[in-house]
Design a protein around this motif. Structure first.
Motif, PDB file in Angstrom:
ATOM      1  N   MET A 290       0.855  -1.193   0.000  1.00  0.00           N
ATOM      2  CA  MET A 290       0.000   0.000   0.000  1.00  0.00           C
ATOM      3  C   MET A 290       0.887   1.238   0.000  1.00  0.00           C
ATOM      4  O   MET A 290       1.662   1.477   0.915  1.00  0.00           O
ATOM      5  CB  MET A 290      -0.908   0.014   1.231  1.00  0.00           C
ATOM      6  CG  MET A 290      -1.929   1.169   1.246  1.00  0.00           C
ATOM      7  SD  MET A 290      -1.271   2.765   1.812  1.00  0.00           S
ATOM      8  CE  MET A 290      -1.259   2.499   3.566  1.00  0.00           C
ATOM      9  N   ASP A 291       0.785   2.033  -1.082  1.00  0.00           N
ATOM     10  CA  ASP A 291       1.536   3.287  -1.189  1.00  0.00           C
ATOM     11  C   ASP A 291       0.815   4.183  -2.170  1.00  0.00           C
ATOM     12  O   ASP A 291       0.332   3.718  -3.212  1.00  0.00           O
ATOM     13  CB  ASP A 291       2.975   3.032  -1.669  1.00  0.00           C
ATOM     14  CG  ASP A 291       3.897   4.181  -1.314  1.00  0.00           C
ATOM     15  OD1 ASP A 291       3.709   5.279  -1.889  1.00  0.00           O
ATOM     16  OD2 ASP A 291       4.798   3.992  -0.470  1.00  0.00           O
ATOM     17  N   ASP A 292       0.730   5.486  -1.855  1.00  0.00           N
ATOM     18  CA  ASP A 292      -0.010   6.387  -2.739  1.00  0.00           C
ATOM     19  C   ASP A 292       0.816   6.858  -3.936  1.00  0.00           C
ATOM     20  O   ASP A 292       0.282   7.495  -4.835  1.00  0.00           O
ATOM     21  CB  ASP A 292      -0.543   7.598  -1.956  1.00  0.00           C
ATOM     22  CG  ASP A 292       0.559   8.432  -1.343  1.00  0.00           C
ATOM     23  OD1 ASP A 292       1.643   7.888  -1.106  1.00  0.00           O
ATOM     24  OD2 ASP A 292       0.324   9.635  -1.096  1.00  0.00           O
ATOM     25  N   GLU A 293       2.114   6.556  -3.960  1.00  0.00           N
ATOM     26  CA  GLU A 293       2.965   6.948  -5.075  1.00  0.00           C
ATOM     27  C   GLU A 293       3.093   5.793  -6.063  1.00  0.00           C
ATOM     28  O   GLU A 293       3.603   4.724  -5.732  1.00  0.00           O
ATOM     29  CB  GLU A 293       4.355   7.347  -4.581  1.00  0.00           C
ATOM     30  CG  GLU A 293       4.401   8.683  -3.874  1.00  0.00           C
ATOM     31  CD  GLU A 293       4.254   9.854  -4.845  1.00  0.00           C
ATOM     32  OE1 GLU A 293       4.400   9.654  -6.072  1.00  0.00           O
ATOM     33  OE2 GLU A 293       3.969  10.967  -4.367  1.00  0.00           O
ATOM     34  N   ALA A 294       2.650   6.020  -7.307  1.00  0.00           N
ATOM     35  CA  ALA A 294       2.711   4.962  -8.323  1.00  0.00           C
ATOM     36  C   ALA A 294       4.150   4.518  -8.573  1.00  0.00           C
ATOM     37  O   ALA A 294       4.416   3.325  -8.774  1.00  0.00           O
ATOM     38  CB  ALA A 294       2.075   5.458  -9.623  1.00  0.00           C
ATOM     39  N   LEU A 295       5.082   5.481  -8.551  1.00  0.00           N
ATOM     40  CA  LEU A 295       6.494   5.155  -8.784  1.00  0.00           C
ATOM     41  C   LEU A 295       7.007   4.185  -7.729  1.00  0.00           C
ATOM     42  O   LEU A 295       7.714   3.214  -8.039  1.00  0.00           O
ATOM     43  CB  LEU A 295       7.322   6.439  -8.765  1.00  0.00           C
ATOM     44  CG  LEU A 295       8.837   6.276  -8.936  1.00  0.00           C
ATOM     45  CD1 LEU A 295       9.148   5.696 -10.316  1.00  0.00           C
ATOM     46  CD2 LEU A 295       9.535   7.616  -8.761  1.00  0.00           C
ATOM     47  N   VAL A 296       6.630   4.418  -6.467  1.00  0.00           N
ATOM     48  CA  VAL A 296       7.069   3.532  -5.386  1.00  0.00           C
ATOM     49  C   VAL A 296       6.439   2.154  -5.546  1.00  0.00           C
ATOM     50  O   VAL A 296       7.116   1.121  -5.376  1.00  0.00           O
ATOM     51  CB  VAL A 296       6.720   4.136  -4.009  1.00  0.00           C
ATOM     52  CG1 VAL A 296       7.042   3.149  -2.882  1.00  0.00           C
ATOM     53  CG2 VAL A 296       7.471   5.443  -3.793  1.00  0.00           C
TER      54      VAL A 296
ATOM     55  N   GLY B  69       7.235  -3.234  -6.254  1.00  0.00           N
ATOM     56  CA  GLY B  69       6.654  -4.449  -6.835  1.00  0.00           C
ATOM     57  C   GLY B  69       7.683  -5.255  -7.608  1.00  0.00           C
ATOM     58  O   GLY B  69       7.761  -6.485  -7.469  1.00  0.00           O
ATOM     59  N   GLU B  70       8.508  -4.559  -8.410  1.00  0.00           N
ATOM     60  CA  GLU B  70       9.546  -5.254  -9.172  1.00  0.00           C
ATOM     61  C   GLU B  70      10.586  -5.882  -8.244  1.00  0.00           C
ATOM     62  O   GLU B  70      11.065  -6.991  -8.486  1.00  0.00           O
ATOM     63  CB  GLU B  70      10.226  -4.282 -10.142  1.00  0.00           C
ATOM     64  CG  GLU B  70       9.385  -3.930 -11.354  1.00  0.00           C
ATOM     65  CD  GLU B  70       9.042  -5.154 -12.195  1.00  0.00           C
ATOM     66  OE1 GLU B  70       9.929  -6.011 -12.400  1.00  0.00           O
ATOM     67  OE2 GLU B  70       7.881  -5.277 -12.610  1.00  0.00           O
TER      68      GLU B  70
ATOM     69  N   SER C  95       6.450   1.435   6.281  1.00  0.00           N
ATOM     70  CA  SER C  95       7.411   2.040   5.363  1.00  0.00           C
ATOM     71  C   SER C  95       7.141   3.530   5.293  1.00  0.00           C
ATOM     72  O   SER C  95       5.992   3.954   5.148  1.00  0.00           O
ATOM     73  CB  SER C  95       7.274   1.413   3.970  1.00  0.00           C
ATOM     74  OG  SER C  95       8.121   2.051   3.045  1.00  0.00           O
ATOM     75  N   SER C  96       8.188   4.343   5.439  1.00  0.00           N
ATOM     76  CA  SER C  96       7.963   5.787   5.434  1.00  0.00           C
ATOM     77  C   SER C  96       9.221   6.523   4.994  1.00  0.00           C
ATOM     78  O   SER C  96      10.345   6.056   5.212  1.00  0.00           O
ATOM     79  CB  SER C  96       7.545   6.277   6.824  1.00  0.00           C
ATOM     80  OG  SER C  96       7.361   7.683   6.821  1.00  0.00           O
TER      81      SER C  96
END
Length: 496
Positions: free
Chosen positions: A378-384, A389-390, A456-457
């Motif tokens: 769960m993260d609001d940044e698509a890049l993260v 994920g990779e 994670s932060s």
């Protein structure tokens, strides 16, 4: 004649003056107080209590002064400031001087309106803060632009060398080094600006400082020399934050000795007592001294070296020693400096000796090893989400994604219903305009008390990061991180 003489003095003191009775009634008021308060004498004298003119926030303090003064208690201030409310309801800041009239319970109070001076002082303070922020922003922008040049330049070269894998690896390695510098700069800035609570573990501070100094001096002309007596106490400390302190002190010594020299690091157990003259609570401490033989610090600059943004060197943000001071204070310790021009500088750090037993050294898991299981990110940044994920897929995990806490809770519920539960949830703590990880985990615990969650932060100062178990998490990982750091964290969580 006597009354006329004192009436003339009373009316021409140049200050707003009152004679106040023991019960706080105003007995006499001069014309200047009429102008200050907006009330005529007939509305003040023998009618009003001065307490009715004092702002509510200051009234308790003023009444205490009034009562203690009449009891003859020592230490009651004669001069102080308070907020006066005039007839129009306007708040005025006044400087007040009070004295008892001998042989009576009455007091004479002389006030000067300093509201405008306060306003000008606040404006000046705002201006100085803006200047300081400008200096900081300029220094940070300069450093980040240099770092970004290293990252972007090496990545662009890697793309050009697409047909030469060895050169690609070399260029990407250099880009990763530059990104590490950016991480360190950001961590220092966050530690200073937001006051991150230390994530402490009990360990031998001697070994840690030795390793940190040796690492920081790689390639330097400065050499280290240690003095370590046996039986130095263990300390509860945050490894990352104390490493920042060591790095900053080593850098300071390097800059003070450009031609090289010796940095002496001396450890000592010290019992602090009330009579020791050290502003620390009594107890057992480890004292660490960092001494160089460099150029020294000017006497007039020495009291300011721990101030934010203060620096005597070009191209420096003035955050290093301020950050070190902030970190040591949050470890319930103390850092001081002694220096003399041309003879060097000694920084002394005190850290409390731990009352706990030192944790046994854990065996280091492989830098990067494959795992298995299902992980919800769960993260609001698509890049993260994409990069993480990779990383996880590369390490052998199946991954699903959520943009905020609410979506993560729904996905987790559905997975349990279809008998495909997640083995771990990795959650960002801060979600702009949405539910963050801390709140989402409280809902997940109601659904599944055995849920395993990793916080994670990018904010190392978030209280969850320093006390994650109290919030239901099993571990934390601070952004940014590498595949190797992620793998080690997951191995610990899954007991590998």
């Amino acid at each position: 004649e006597s009354e006329n003489r004192y009436r003339t003095i009373f009316e021409n003191t140049g200050a707003a003056t009152l004679i106040i009775d023991e019960d706080t009634t105003i007995e006499l008021a001069n014309a200047e107080f009429e102008r200050l308060s907006g009330y005529p004498k007939e509305a003040l004298e023998k009618v009003m209590s001065w307490a009715s003119l004092v702002a509510a926030e200051d009234l308790k303090r003023m009444m205490q002064y009034h009562e203690l003064r009449r009891k003859g208690s020592p230490g009651v201030p004669r001069d102080y400031e308070f907020r006066l409310i005039d007839r129009q309801g306007r708040e005025k800041i006044v400087h007040n001087r009070v004295a008892l009239i001998p042989g009576t319970g009455k007091s004479v109070s002389s006030m000067i309106d300093i509201t405008e001076q306060h306003r000008l002082s606040e404006e000046l303070l705002k201006y100085e803060k803006l200047k300081s922020v400008g200096v900081l922003a300029g220094g940070i922008a300069h450093d980040f632009n240099n770092i970004l040049t290293g990252i972007m330049g090496n990545i662009s070269l890697a793309k050009m060398f697409a047909q030469d894998p060895d050169k690609v690896v070399q260029r990407l390695g250099e880009a990763e080094k530059a990104a590490y510098l950016a991480k360190e700069l950001t961590r220092q800035l966050l530690t200073f600006s937001r006051g991150g609570a230390p994530v402490k573990t009990t360990a031998a501070v001697t070994e840690f400082v030795q390793d940190a100094v040796t690492f920081a001096l790689r390639g330097s002309r400065l050499k280290s020399e240690f003095s370590i007596p046996p039986d130095i106490g263990s300390v509860d400390f945050d490894h990352n934050q104390i490493q920042q302190v060591v790095n900053n002190l080593v850098l300071n010594a390097e800059q003070a000795t450009p031609a090289g020299g010796v940095l002496k690091i001396e450890f000592q157990n010290q019992r602090i007592t009330a009579a020791a003259g050290v502003p620390l609570p009594p107890g057992e401490y480890v004292r660490i001294q960092f001494s160089d033989q460099g150029c020294g610090i000017a006497k007039e600059d020495l009291p300011k070296i721990f101030d934010p943004f203060f620096t005597t060197r070009d191209k420096a943000s003035g955050l290093g020693l301020a950050t070190a001071y902030s970190i040591i204070k949050r470890h319930d310790g103390l850092i001081t400096a002694e220096s003399e021009i041309g003879r060097g500088t000694t920084f002394t750090v005190w850290l409390p000796v731990s009352m706990k037993k030192e944790a046994p050294a854990a065996a280091s898991p492989p830098a990067s090893s494959r795992g298995q299981g299902r992980i919800l990110v769960m993260d609001d940044e698509a890049l993260v989400r994409e990069v993480l994920g990779e990383m996880l897929k590369r390490l052998g995990y199946a991954v699903e994604f959520a943009e905020d806490g609410g979506e993560a809770v729904k996905i987790y519920q559905v997975a349990r219903k279809i008998d495909q539960p997640f083995d771990l949830v990795i959650m960002d703590l801060t979600v702009a305009g949405g539910m963050g990880g801390k709140e989402a985990l409280q809902q997940l615990l109601l659904i599944d008390p055995q849920v395993k969650a990793l916080a994670s932060s990018g904010y190392s100062s978030d209280p969850v990061m320093s006390d994650y178990r109290a919030h239901g998490f099993q571990g934390v990982i601070a952004k940014p991180y590498t595949v190797e750091e992620l793998s080690r964290t997951l191995n610990r969580l899954f007991g590998r």
